[in-house]
Write an enzyme that holds these catalytic residues in place. Sequence first.
Site, PDB file in Angstrom:
ATOM      1  CD  GLU A 140      12.840  22.696 -10.553  1.00 47.30           C
ATOM      2  OE1 GLU A 140      12.052  22.109 -11.066  1.00 47.30           O
ATOM      3  OE2 GLU A 140      12.744  22.986  -9.091  1.00 47.30           O
ATOM      4  CD  GLU A 251       9.487  15.996 -10.086  1.00 50.83           C
ATOM      5  OE1 GLU A 251       8.758  16.354  -9.581  1.00 50.83           O
ATOM      6  OE2 GLU A 251      10.472  16.815 -10.520  1.00 50.83           O
TER       7      GLU A 251
END
Length: 336
Positions: A140, A251
């Site tokens: 990520e 997120e």
Amino acid sequence: MVSREGEEVVEERRYNKSEGVRCAWQTWQQGGEICPKGTIPIRRSTVDDVLRAKSLYHFGKKQCRSAFLPQSGSSDAPDAVSGNGHEHAIAYMGTSQEVYGAKATINVWDPSIQVVNEFSLSQIWILSGSFDGSDLNSIEAGWQVSPELYGDNRPRLFTYWTSDSYQKTGCYNLLCAGFVQTNSKTVIGAAISPVSQFSGNQYDITILIWKDPKLGNWWMSFGDNTLAGYWPAELFTHLTDHATMVEWGGEVVNTEANGEHTSTQMGSGHFAKLGFRRASYFRNLEIVDVDNSLSSPEDISTHAENPNCYNIMSSFNNDWGTHFYYGGPGNNLQCQ
């Protein structure tokens, strides 16, 4: 192109620097600092940084199930039992092909965070492994605002990895062995500046992650093809070969303080339908294929657990390719 939904206007603008879209850079670079030859810049961790974490073990780690996970046996259905407070507004590609990397240009904002142990981020996920087990591999990278990790509310460049579904392996940035930084001009974990302004200038960063076809390491570049470093192949099990899912998007963590949905913002803190200069965006989404070539994804899906809190709208044009607007304010009259 202009479309109307009620009284709200979504503008699909062509990418043009004269319209106020510019590259964002790291704040520390503006002072002209350089590192001695053979060294890299590292953000210093302080005692206060560690004390803000739940424990020394949790310092620098994400909670379990930070990625959007499909249900067992399906590449399209959302995970119906996450229950960990992580909420997403993402575009994703399922498991229909082998993927060897992904790229996107990501709009940078400074979303408001309600409580210190919540965060808001915008990133690319490179995923492989069992989505219903304990061996999910994830790479990520993007930007995040995390008061608990950094002690402030500034958007910062970050990396993350795990090889066991966020359980014991992996960490942010350089807080454990894993990501190997090779660049002396980029600080992993450093603040990004300037940031986008509502109805004003927009600033973005470009992230590319791809697999070295010879040695198998996963490399990341930041900005104008600047190599930042790599995740060694031996960190992973399933990602030693290829990825089976790519995700792009936002997120947040919703701790439901006082029994209400958090007011932590995602992206600009405004819904996707407001469009350019108001909502946050990802543009020029691309994937890396088996021939180590970049191409626009042929088919993406979108997902948001709570669209009244945070949502997403995807589109395509010749200048921005596959792109989407996303984000939201969190707590509001429709999101309690």
